[in-house]
Design an enzyme around this catalytic site. Structure first.
Site, PDB file in Angstrom:
ATOM      1  N   GLN A  74      -7.082  -3.870  -0.894  1.00  0.00           N
ATOM      2  CA  GLN A  74      -7.792  -5.164  -2.023  1.00  0.00           C
ATOM      3  C   GLN A  74      -6.914  -5.472  -2.421  1.00  0.00           C
ATOM      4  O   GLN A  74      -7.177  -6.778  -3.115  1.00  0.00           O
ATOM      5  CB  GLN A  74      -9.224  -4.588  -2.581  1.00  0.00           C
ATOM      6  CG  GLN A  74      -9.896  -3.947  -1.368  1.00  0.00           C
ATOM      7  CD  GLN A  74     -10.633  -5.466  -1.101  1.00  0.00           C
ATOM      8  OE1 GLN A  74     -10.438  -6.822  -1.778  1.00  0.00           O
ATOM      9  NE2 GLN A  74     -10.960  -5.892  -0.447  1.00  0.00           N
ATOM     10  N   SER A 103       3.983   2.129  -3.394  1.00  0.00           N
ATOM     11  CA  SER A 103       3.131   0.710  -3.726  1.00  0.00           C
ATOM     12  C   SER A 103       3.891  -0.135  -4.050  1.00  0.00           C
ATOM     13  O   SER A 103       3.952  -1.153  -4.559  1.00  0.00           O
ATOM     14  CB  SER A 103       2.277   1.099  -3.795  1.00  0.00           C
ATOM     15  OG  SER A 103       1.140   1.712  -2.801  1.00  0.00           O
ATOM     16  N   GLU A 162     -22.398   1.123   4.991  1.00  0.00           N
ATOM     17  CA  GLU A 162     -20.950   2.448   5.234  1.00  0.00           C
ATOM     18  C   GLU A 162     -22.279   3.376   6.219  1.00  0.00           C
ATOM     19  O   GLU A 162     -21.190   3.600   7.582  1.00  0.00           O
ATOM     20  CB  GLU A 162     -20.097   2.595   4.551  1.00  0.00           C
ATOM     21  CG  GLU A 162     -19.673   1.704   4.011  1.00  0.00           C
ATOM     22  CD  GLU A 162     -18.589   2.032   2.876  1.00  0.00           C
ATOM     23  OE1 GLU A 162     -18.151   1.125   1.844  1.00  0.00           O
ATOM     24  OE2 GLU A 162     -19.100   3.402   2.256  1.00  0.00           O
ATOM     25  N   HIS A 215     -16.298  -2.052  -6.592  1.00  0.00           N
ATOM     26  CA  HIS A 215     -17.466  -0.986  -5.760  1.00  0.00           C
ATOM     27  C   HIS A 215     -17.567  -0.912  -7.442  1.00  0.00           C
ATOM     28  O   HIS A 215     -16.966  -0.009  -8.126  1.00  0.00           O
ATOM     29  CB  HIS A 215     -16.559  -0.414  -4.913  1.00  0.00           C
ATOM     30  CG  HIS A 215     -17.891   0.324  -4.466  1.00  0.00           C
ATOM     31  ND1 HIS A 215     -19.112   0.285  -4.090  1.00  0.00           N
ATOM     32  CD2 HIS A 215     -17.779   1.976  -4.217  1.00  0.00           C
ATOM     33  CE1 HIS A 215     -19.519   0.807  -2.998  1.00  0.00           C
ATOM     34  NE2 HIS A 215     -18.977   1.778  -3.341  1.00  0.00           N
ATOM     35  N   GLU A 256     -17.187  -0.903  28.606  1.00  0.00           N
ATOM     36  CA  GLU A 256     -18.766  -0.934  28.937  1.00  0.00           C
ATOM     37  C   GLU A 256     -19.455  -0.439  27.070  1.00  0.00           C
ATOM     38  O   GLU A 256     -19.919  -1.568  26.382  1.00  0.00           O
ATOM     39  CB  GLU A 256     -19.504  -0.847  29.520  1.00  0.00           C
ATOM     40  CG  GLU A 256     -18.864  -1.363  31.192  1.00  0.00           C
ATOM     41  CD  GLU A 256     -18.898  -2.968  31.045  1.00  0.00           C
ATOM     42  OE1 GLU A 256     -19.646  -3.480  30.541  1.00  0.00           O
ATOM     43  OE2 GLU A 256     -18.743  -3.520  31.927  1.00  0.00           O
ATOM     44  N   GLU A 293     -12.740   7.960  -5.253  1.00  0.00           N
ATOM     45  CA  GLU A 293     -12.169   9.620  -5.309  1.00  0.00           C
ATOM     46  C   GLU A 293     -11.700   9.977  -6.774  1.00  0.00           C
ATOM     47  O   GLU A 293     -11.227  11.103  -6.948  1.00  0.00           O
ATOM     48  CB  GLU A 293     -12.391   9.952  -4.338  1.00  0.00           C
ATOM     49  CG  GLU A 293     -10.757  10.151  -3.743  1.00  0.00           C
ATOM     50  CD  GLU A 293     -11.022   9.298  -2.037  1.00  0.00           C
ATOM     51  OE1 GLU A 293     -10.579   9.574  -1.854  1.00  0.00           O
ATOM     52  OE2 GLU A 293     -12.460   8.066  -2.487  1.00  0.00           O
ATOM     53  N   ILE A 294     -10.718   8.978  -6.542  1.00  0.00           N
ATOM     54  CA  ILE A 294      -9.460   9.295  -7.855  1.00  0.00           C
ATOM     55  C   ILE A 294      -9.217   8.304  -8.994  1.00  0.00           C
ATOM     56  O   ILE A 294      -8.979   8.086 -10.323  1.00  0.00           O
ATOM     57  CB  ILE A 294      -8.105   8.907  -7.721  1.00  0.00           C
ATOM     58  CG1 ILE A 294      -7.711   7.803  -6.877  1.00  0.00           C
ATOM     59  CG2 ILE A 294      -7.845   9.776  -6.190  1.00  0.00           C
ATOM     60  CD1 ILE A 294      -6.600   7.222  -6.789  1.00  0.00           C
ATOM     61  N   GLN A 295     -10.878   7.519  -8.753  1.00  0.00           N
ATOM     62  CA  GLN A 295     -10.844   6.602 -10.154  1.00  0.00           C
ATOM     63  C   GLN A 295     -11.508   6.806 -11.532  1.00  0.00           C
ATOM     64  O   GLN A 295     -10.273   6.817 -12.608  1.00  0.00           O
ATOM     65  CB  GLN A 295     -11.915   5.621 -10.038  1.00  0.00           C
ATOM     66  CG  GLN A 295     -11.266   4.192  -9.014  1.00  0.00           C
ATOM     67  CD  GLN A 295     -12.659   2.671  -8.494  1.00  0.00           C
ATOM     68  OE1 GLN A 295     -13.165   3.296 -10.189  1.00  0.00           O
ATOM     69  NE2 GLN A 295     -12.594   2.187  -8.188  1.00  0.00           N
ATOM     70  N   GLY A 317      -3.738  -0.788  -3.076  1.00  0.00           N
ATOM     71  CA  GLY A 317      -4.091  -0.919  -1.808  1.00  0.00           C
ATOM     72  C   GLY A 317      -4.277  -2.103  -0.650  1.00  0.00           C
ATOM     73  O   GLY A 317      -3.932  -3.499  -1.125  1.00  0.00           O
TER      74      GLY A 317
END
Length: 330
Positions: A27, A52, A194, A107, A226, A83-85, A25
């Site tokens: 990173q 990918s 975040e 992370h 604005e 969530e998939i690691q 992705g």
């Protein structure tokens, strides 16, 4: 605060290592290409035949399945969505982890919350760019880099910090500076930033400002400019010059109005809400809710995405960005 720069790091410690970057992705793409361009032996581990896979191949990267990359690697750098690691690690990486290997992240989420539990005879490290993967790549090509963090959770080989810093240097982070932290600190502060400020808090503030003006009878396009469009200008100024520099750049009217009225908006009640956000990160409430969400294939998140797309500010913003040449038709 301990901070590392170029001259503080001997990158030769990773020169003879094979590094598997799992995921391509934002990173994964930026970090793996930088490491390869810095002379490191990098394999990108991906699902064979996916989009990918072709992208990484076109970029000139060495590509393999996740299992084959894990088998070959001395360092396994996991850059998949949080969530998939856990599932990918347990099913496709863990069977091939050997004593003395290094498991690396950008992370700390899955390590801090105990979702991934590598054996005691491997290193667990993190180096984390403080910016998106696209900036990791572009600043590297420009001869500089973006700041980052480094943390060691488990040092089985005695040189885990040197290995993490070596990779951080190859990615370009030590050109700007790398701060030493912990997995706990990085995870909890990152999630808080975040949720309370960067993504959750900021969008809620912009939306509330927009709605206040529209409900008072002002044109939605003017309200958008604005309360949303000009945010980038102010944030860029703060990013480069701090609060003080920003105040010097805006008008005296803006400075006086901002300093005397901001407490109307960000009140003690707001601070209490922020403390609740942090508490739910620290005590695992958020982690459990996020895990439950993913058990439903993110059904609630998908509903919220649709609702967000249908907000008036989004519809007005899309129209204005296209009219001003800031957003292209998909």
């Amino acid at each position: 605060m301990k901070m590392y720069y170029e001259d503080d790091v001997d990158a030769s410690v990773v020169a003879d290592k094979t590094i598997a970057v799992i995921g391509y992705g934002s990173q994964g793409r930026g970090q793996s290409r930088n490491m390869a361009d810095s002379g490191l032996n990098v394999i990108v581990g991906l699902r064979e035949g996916g989009a990918s896979w072709q992208k990484a191949t076109d970029d000139g990267m060495k590509v393999a399945t996740i299992e084959d990359a894990a088998k070959e690697a001395d360092i396994i750098h996991i850059l998949l969505p949080d969530e998939i690691q856990e599932k990918v690690y347990n099913e496709q990486i863990a069977p091939y982890v050997e004593a003395g290997n290094t498991i690396s992240f950008s992370h700390g989420y899955n390590i801090h919350f105990g979702l991934i539990q590598p054996p005691e005879d491997v290193n667990i490290v993190m180096f984390a760019p403080k910016g998106p993967g696209s900036r990791v790549r572009t600043t590297y090509l420009e001869g500089f880099g973006i700041p980052g963090l480094v943390a060691i959770e488990q040092d089985a080989t005695g040189d885990a910090l040197q290995l993490a810093l070596g990779m951080a240097k190859a990615v370009g982070l030590t050109r700007a500076g790398v701060i030493e932290t912990t997995f706990i600190e990085e995870t909890e502060t990152d999630l808080f930033g975040e949720q309370a400020v960067l993504c959750g808090g900021l969008t809620a503030l912009i939306k509330a400002g927009f709605e206040t003006l529209v409900e008072a009878g002002y044109q939605p396009e003017i309200a958008y400019f604005e309360t949303c469009h000009e945010v980038k200008l102010i944030v860029d100024d703060i990013y480069e010059n701090g609060f003080g520099g920003m105040w010097k750049d805006v008008s005296n009217t803006a400075e006086y109005g901002g300093l005397t009225r901001r407490d109307y908006v960000i009140t003690e009640e707001t601070k209490k809400g922020m403390k609740q956000v942090l508490t739910e990160i620290q005590d695992g409430t958020f982690k459990k809710q996020f895990a439950d969400e993913n058990l439903t294939d993110a059904a609630n998140l998908k509903e919220m995405r649709v609702a967000e797309d249908n907000e008036t500010i989004e519809q007005v913003g899309t129209r204005l960005r296209k009219a001003c040449g800031l957003q292209k038709d998909e």
